[in-house]
Design a protein around this motif. Structure first.
Motif, PDB file in Angstrom:
ATOM      1  N   ALA A 158      82.050  70.371  31.213  1.00 24.68           N
ATOM      2  CA  ALA A 158      82.113  71.538  31.564  1.00 24.68           C
ATOM      3  C   ALA A 158      82.254  71.343  32.800  1.00 24.68           C
ATOM      4  CB  ALA A 158      80.207  71.278  31.229  1.00 24.68           C
ATOM      5  N   ALA A 159      81.898  70.389  33.917  1.00 26.52           N
ATOM      6  CA  ALA A 159      82.417  70.327  35.103  1.00 26.52           C
ATOM      7  C   ALA A 159      83.908  70.709  35.718  1.00 26.52           C
ATOM      8  CB  ALA A 159      82.308  69.312  35.992  1.00 26.52           C
ATOM      9  N   GLU A 160      85.008  70.452  34.381  1.00 23.75           N
ATOM     10  CA  GLU A 160      86.334  71.163  34.275  1.00 23.75           C
ATOM     11  C   GLU A 160      86.052  72.636  34.252  1.00 23.75           C
ATOM     12  OE1 GLU A 160      89.012  69.455  35.583  1.00 23.75           O
ATOM     13  OE2 GLU A 160      88.123  66.890  35.761  1.00 23.75           O
ATOM     14  N   ARG A 161      85.521  72.809  33.300  1.00 21.07           N
ATOM     15  CA  ARG A 161      85.540  74.835  33.077  1.00 21.07           C
ATOM     16  C   ARG A 161      84.791  74.682  34.156  1.00 21.07           C
ATOM     17  NH1 ARG A 161      83.215  75.418  27.340  1.00 21.07           N
ATOM     18  NH2 ARG A 161      84.201  73.586  25.997  1.00 21.07           N
ATOM     19  N   LEU A 210      70.719  69.182  41.822  1.00 25.35           N
ATOM     20  CA  LEU A 210      71.560  68.419  41.963  1.00 25.35           C
ATOM     21  C   LEU A 210      72.530  67.674  41.362  1.00 25.35           C
ATOM     22  CD1 LEU A 210      70.049  66.809  45.137  1.00 25.35           C
ATOM     23  CD2 LEU A 210      71.630  68.427  45.844  1.00 25.35           C
ATOM     24  N   PHE A 211      72.209  67.518  40.714  1.00 22.66           N
ATOM     25  CA  PHE A 211      73.662  66.174  39.296  1.00 22.66           C
ATOM     26  C   PHE A 211      74.609  67.603  39.208  1.00 22.66           C
ATOM     27  CE2 PHE A 211      69.478  63.966  38.624  1.00 22.66           C
ATOM     28  CZ  PHE A 211      70.126  62.856  39.619  1.00 22.66           C
ATOM     29  N   THR A 270      80.046  77.485  30.249  1.00 21.54           N
ATOM     30  CA  THR A 270      81.436  76.473  30.933  1.00 21.54           C
ATOM     31  C   THR A 270      80.836  75.325  29.525  1.00 21.54           C
ATOM     32  OG1 THR A 270      79.351  76.570  33.173  1.00 21.54           O
ATOM     33  CG2 THR A 270      81.511  77.031  32.671  1.00 21.54           C
ATOM     34  N   GLY A 271      79.106  74.635  30.140  1.00 25.33           N
ATOM     35  CA  GLY A 271      78.325  74.063  29.774  1.00 25.33           C
ATOM     36  C   GLY A 271      77.543  73.436  30.967  1.00 25.33           C
ATOM     37  N   ASN A 272      77.032  72.229  30.918  1.00 27.27           N
ATOM     38  CA  ASN A 272      75.973  71.855  31.845  1.00 27.27           C
ATOM     39  C   ASN A 272      77.150  70.830  32.215  1.00 27.27           C
ATOM     40  OD1 ASN A 272      73.737  73.687  32.171  1.00 27.27           O
ATOM     41  ND2 ASN A 272      72.323  72.650  30.707  1.00 27.27           N
ATOM     42  N   PRO A 273      77.884  71.285  33.808  1.00 24.14           N
ATOM     43  CA  PRO A 273      78.351  69.889  34.049  1.00 24.14           C
ATOM     44  C   PRO A 273      77.675  68.354  34.390  1.00 24.14           C
ATOM     45  CG  PRO A 273      78.670  71.876  35.723  1.00 24.14           C
ATOM     46  CD  PRO A 273      77.175  72.011  34.349  1.00 24.14           C
ATOM     47  N   LEU A 274      78.416  67.435  33.762  1.00 26.62           N
ATOM     48  CA  LEU A 274      77.780  65.844  33.810  1.00 26.62           C
ATOM     49  C   LEU A 274      78.654  65.375  34.919  1.00 26.62           C
ATOM     50  CD1 LEU A 274      79.051  65.528  29.858  1.00 26.62           C
ATOM     51  CD2 LEU A 274      76.655  65.734  30.994  1.00 26.62           C
ATOM     52  N   ARG A 275      77.431  64.422  35.520  1.00 21.38           N
ATOM     53  CA  ARG A 275      78.440  63.390  36.736  1.00 21.38           C
ATOM     54  C   ARG A 275      79.171  62.369  36.040  1.00 21.38           C
ATOM     55  NH1 ARG A 275      72.129  60.849  38.440  1.00 21.38           N
ATOM     56  NH2 ARG A 275      72.049  61.940  36.048  1.00 21.38           N
ATOM     57  N   LEU A 334      79.987  69.451  39.845  1.00 24.69           N
ATOM     58  CA  LEU A 334      81.020  70.215  40.381  1.00 24.69           C
ATOM     59  C   LEU A 334      81.749  69.580  41.703  1.00 24.69           C
ATOM     60  CD1 LEU A 334      82.781  72.416  40.072  1.00 24.69           C
ATOM     61  CD2 LEU A 334      81.090  73.758  41.541  1.00 24.69           C
ATOM     62  N   ALA A 335      81.622  68.946  42.448  1.00 22.83           N
ATOM     63  CA  ALA A 335      81.883  68.849  43.891  1.00 22.83           C
ATOM     64  C   ALA A 335      83.287  67.569  43.298  1.00 22.83           C
ATOM     65  CB  ALA A 335      80.922  68.296  44.923  1.00 22.83           C
TER      66      ALA A 335
END
Length: 378
Positions: free
Chosen positions: A350-353, A16-17, A161-166, A22-23
């Protein structure tokens, strides 16, 4: 018309995180975001930044017996039927899955419906649900570089992308590392994932008991423990005179990670990504017995940078942990070097990627053209 992106995630924080991260980026770019999950995750998704929550039938593989396999197959088939109805109703531009069996029905439904699809694999080993979907999706985003290099068919779809960070994790990255000073306090953070880990409650208090009294007096311990373990962990720390805060869950765990001088934890993909991005030295104890050994792969990647020490659970004894805490407490320069090394592995955008990849597919373009566009990113 505003485009909708449907995110699908299983019922743990590890799934979920990154979906939440990404959301947040997609909403900032003007997209609508919905979340598809199962009943388990729905209980924890109250703060998820989604326009609408869709609960689909799903189940994990709980055994190899004919009854267990039939139950799982029925749940996934029911979820697929619901997923096909969902595709017709919400008409997503892209569907993105983050692992776990609850992602299978919506991703399969999207594939059958001709909707572009992405799975994000956060671990150093691809999970079973993502492996099931990998051959059908449009793109495979990965948290670790070169994850699929030995599989030519899948590597053609791979985008690192890496792992998206909250957002809370990104805020924690702005806190500089503060190494312990000789004779000063040593801030130790201990946790075992979103559900806790009994081994931490079994080993850590016994390790602290083996420390020299002068070092014990310096400790400021924050430890996550299961409800049933809290009393004994708290009592042990009180008996030793160790200042400790014990709780089953910390809402501000990321900021506590930023304030810690040494972390002892499991090595889920999210934890490893956060330790790297925030830049904190750690002792990692991979979850044993996992079929995919994903936590071992995650931990090894951070250890290779010099940012972590990995102790397989059989080696995670009170004696060994006490020895490592003693060694590191006496060498603040080593802790600082580990913090800096961990930070080099952090991927803050990562989330931006991943959002860039989503937008690329939403515009009707393919994965190959996105791979050709990719260049070095900081």
């Amino acid at each position: 018309m505003t485009k909708l992106v449907l995110l699908a995630a299983g019922g743990t924080g590890g799934h979920l995180f990154p979906a939440e991260a990404l959301a947040s980026v997609l909403k900032a770019r003007g997209y609508d975001v919905d979340l598809a999950t199962d009943t388990r995750a729905a209980r924890y998704a109250g703060h998820f930044p989604a326009r609408e929550l869709h609960v689909l039938p799903a189940d994990t593989v709980r055994g190899r017996s004919p009854v267990a396999l039939a139950r799982t197959a029925f749940a996934l088939a029911s979820g697929l039927v619901s997923g096909l109805s969902l595709m017709r109703r919400v008409k997503p531009a892209v569907v993105v899955g983050f692992g776990g069996y609850p992602t299978v029905p919506p991703l399969m439904a999207a594939s059958f419906s001709g909707v572009p699809t992405i799975v994000h694999e956060s671990n150093g080993v691809m999970g079973r649900a993502n492996r099931m979907l990998a051959g059908r999706v449009s793109a495979i985003a990965t948290g670790f570089q070169g994850l699929l290099r030995h599989d030519p068919a899948l590597s053609a779809k791979e985008v690192w992308t890496g792992n998206p960070l909250r957002p809370a994790a990104l805020a924690a990255t702005r806190v500089p590392y503060d190494p312990p000073h000789p004779g000063g306090e040593l801030r130790l953070l201990v946790f075992g994932g979103s559900q806790g880990a009994r081994v931490m409650s079994d080993v850590v208090p016994q390790a602290l008991e083996r420390l020299e009294p002068a070092l014990r007096a310096r400790l400021r311990v924050t430890q996550q423990a299961r409800e049933e373990d809290m009393a004994r962990v708290r009592a042990a720390c009180e008996a030793m005179g160790v200042q400790a805060e014990i709780a089953p869950f910390f809402n501000d765990l990321l900021m506590r990670m930023a304030q810690a001088q040494l972390v002892v934890s499991r090595s889920g993909a999210g934890t490893v990504a956060e330790l790297a991005a925030i830049g904190r030295p750690s002792i990692l104890v991979p979850l044993p017995g996992a079929l995919d050994q994903d936590q071992a792969a995650n931990a090894a990647a951070l250890e290779q940078t010099g940012g972590a020490l990995v102790l397989p659970q059989p080696q995670f004894t009170p004696e060994r942990l006490a020895a490592e805490i003693t060694r590191l407490a006496a060498a603040p320069e080593t802790l600082s070097q580990m913090a800096q090394a961990a930070r080099t592995a952090g991927i803050l955008d990562a989330a931006e990627r991943l959002a860039d990849l989503v937008e690329h597919l939403a515009s009707g373009q393919g994965t190959k053209s996105f791979q050709n566009l990719q260049g070095p990113r900081s």
